[in-house]
Design a protein around this motif. Structure first.
Motif, PDB file in Angstrom:
ATOM      1  N   ILE A  76       0.865  -1.177   0.000  1.00 39.22           N
ATOM      2  CA  ILE A  76       0.000   0.000   0.000  1.00 39.22           C
ATOM      3  C   ILE A  76       0.900   1.224   0.000  1.00 39.22           C
ATOM      4  CG2 ILE A  76      -1.704   1.327   1.296  1.00 39.22           C
ATOM      5  CD1 ILE A  76      -2.613  -1.367   2.526  1.00 39.22           C
ATOM      6  N   ASN A  77       0.768   2.050  -1.034  1.00 39.30           N
ATOM      7  CA  ASN A  77       1.533   3.293  -1.119  1.00 39.30           C
ATOM      8  C   ASN A  77       0.541   4.438  -0.977  1.00 39.30           C
ATOM      9  OD1 ASN A  77       3.191   5.429  -1.621  1.00 39.30           O
ATOM     10  ND2 ASN A  77       3.899   4.731  -3.617  1.00 39.30           N
ATOM     11  N   PRO A  78       0.526   5.104   0.181  1.00 35.74           N
ATOM     12  CA  PRO A  78      -0.492   6.136   0.428  1.00 35.74           C
ATOM     13  C   PRO A  78      -0.351   7.393  -0.430  1.00 35.74           C
ATOM     14  CG  PRO A  78       1.082   6.065   2.236  1.00 35.74           C
ATOM     15  CD  PRO A  78       1.419   4.922   1.328  1.00 35.74           C
ATOM     16  N   VAL A  79       0.710   7.499  -1.228  1.00 37.05           N
ATOM     17  CA  VAL A  79       0.871   8.673  -2.093  1.00 37.05           C
ATOM     18  C   VAL A  79       0.719   8.316  -3.575  1.00 37.05           C
ATOM     19  CG1 VAL A  79       2.284   9.922  -0.404  1.00 37.05           C
ATOM     20  CG2 VAL A  79       3.407   8.492  -2.148  1.00 37.05           C
ATOM     21  N   ALA A  80       0.226   7.106  -3.864  1.00 32.02           N
ATOM     22  CA  ALA A  80       0.008   6.663  -5.246  1.00 32.02           C
ATOM     23  C   ALA A  80      -1.434   6.209  -5.412  1.00 32.02           C
ATOM     24  CB  ALA A  80       0.960   5.525  -5.596  1.00 32.02           C
ATOM     25  N   PHE A  81      -2.009   6.537  -6.565  1.00 31.67           N
ATOM     26  CA  PHE A  81      -3.405   6.214  -6.850  1.00 31.67           C
ATOM     27  C   PHE A  81      -3.497   5.622  -8.246  1.00 31.67           C
ATOM     28  CE2 PHE A  81      -2.809  10.047  -4.408  1.00 31.67           C
ATOM     29  CZ  PHE A  81      -3.481   9.758  -3.233  1.00 31.67           C
ATOM     30  N   SER A  82      -4.298   4.571  -8.391  1.00 33.96           N
ATOM     31  CA  SER A  82      -4.466   3.982  -9.708  1.00 33.96           C
ATOM     32  C   SER A  82      -5.143   4.992 -10.629  1.00 33.96           C
ATOM     33  CB  SER A  82      -5.300   2.714  -9.623  1.00 33.96           C
ATOM     34  OG  SER A  82      -5.397   2.114 -10.896  1.00 33.96           O
ATOM     35  N   TYR A  83      -4.569   5.196 -11.803  1.00 34.23           N
ATOM     36  CA  TYR A  83      -5.087   6.139 -12.793  1.00 34.23           C
ATOM     37  C   TYR A  83      -5.772   5.393 -13.943  1.00 34.23           C
ATOM     38  CZ  TYR A  83      -4.842  10.609 -15.371  1.00 34.23           C
ATOM     39  OH  TYR A  83      -5.134  11.778 -16.028  1.00 34.23           O
ATOM     40  N   GLY A  84      -5.559   4.070 -13.973  1.00 42.44           N
ATOM     41  CA  GLY A  84      -6.203   3.251 -14.994  1.00 42.44           C
ATOM     42  C   GLY A  84      -5.254   2.250 -15.620  1.00 42.44           C
ATOM     43  N   TYR A  85      -5.768   1.558 -16.636  1.00 40.20           N
ATOM     44  CA  TYR A  85      -4.995   0.534 -17.340  1.00 40.20           C
ATOM     45  C   TYR A  85      -5.053   0.809 -18.833  1.00 40.20           C
ATOM     46  CZ  TYR A  85      -4.977  -2.114 -13.009  1.00 40.20           C
ATOM     47  OH  TYR A  85      -4.785  -2.505 -11.717  1.00 40.20           O
ATOM     48  N   ASP A  86      -3.974   0.511 -19.521  1.00 36.42           N
ATOM     49  CA  ASP A  86      -3.901   0.616 -20.981  1.00 36.42           C
ATOM     50  C   ASP A  86      -3.367  -0.692 -21.541  1.00 36.42           C
ATOM     51  OD1 ASP A  86      -4.774   3.228 -21.286  1.00 36.42           O
ATOM     52  OD2 ASP A  86      -2.770   4.089 -21.400  1.00 36.42           O
ATOM     53  N   ARG A  87      -3.624  -0.902 -22.823  1.00 30.49           N
ATOM     54  CA  ARG A  87      -3.014  -1.996 -23.582  1.00 30.49           C
ATOM     55  C   ARG A  87      -3.226  -3.371 -22.971  1.00 30.49           C
ATOM     56  NH1 ARG A  87       2.076   1.729 -24.179  1.00 30.49           N
ATOM     57  NH2 ARG A  87       1.360   2.997 -25.920  1.00 30.49           N
TER      58      ARG A  87
END
Length: 148
Positions: A76-87
């Motif tokens: 768990i990285n409290p300063v990172a957020f999933s922005y989505g998936y590509d490809r």
């Protein structure tokens, strides 16, 4: 789960990690069909599948994706957020009894011009089976805080 604060500047292209394996079961097929509403015979009808080139039921691609991503969810990285998936690509079929594992590797980092204070980190997800064959590939994009 391990908590690890890692800012945008801390990510290094080429760094990665491998997960443990997870054997796919018939229960996985049934539960995923119930959650997704995908009851296609390619996933659930053993007799129908005997008439197809693979000769057996094939896993839902979305199930392989979900489990493959879930295997990587150990930090768990409290300063990172999933922005989505590509490809996202379903490269080879997965069958009941196959054991899959995931590898993630940082493939790109770039500042986010429209979001000061954040950068974009792209992590390549590669899911393989017990034979080492790649069965799924996708790029997971994170929005990560820059160091204060």
């Amino acid at each position: 789960m391990l908590e690890q604060v890692k800012y945008f500047e801390d990510f290094v292209i080429g760094e990665g990690r491998q997960t443990v394996g997870r054997t796919i079961t018939e229960t996985d097929f049934v539960v995923h069909a119930g959650h997704s509403g995908d009851f296609f015979p390619h996933h659930l009808d053993a007799e129908f599948c005997k008439t197809l080139p693979f000769g057996q039921r094939i896993a839902h691609g979305t199930m392989v994706f979900t489990i493959g991503v879930g295997l990587t969810a150990t930090i768990i990285n409290p300063v990172a957020f999933s922005y989505g998936y590509d490809r996202l690509r379903f490269v080879k079929p997965v069958f009941i009894g196959d054991t899959i594992r995931s590898r993630v590797e940082i493939i790109a980092t770039e500042p986010m011009e429209k979001r000061p204070g954040f950068g974009r980190v792209t992590e390549r997800l590669t899911v393989t089976n017990q034979h080492g064959d790649t069965v799924l590939v996708a790029d997971h994009i994170y929005m990560v805080e820059r160091r204060p």
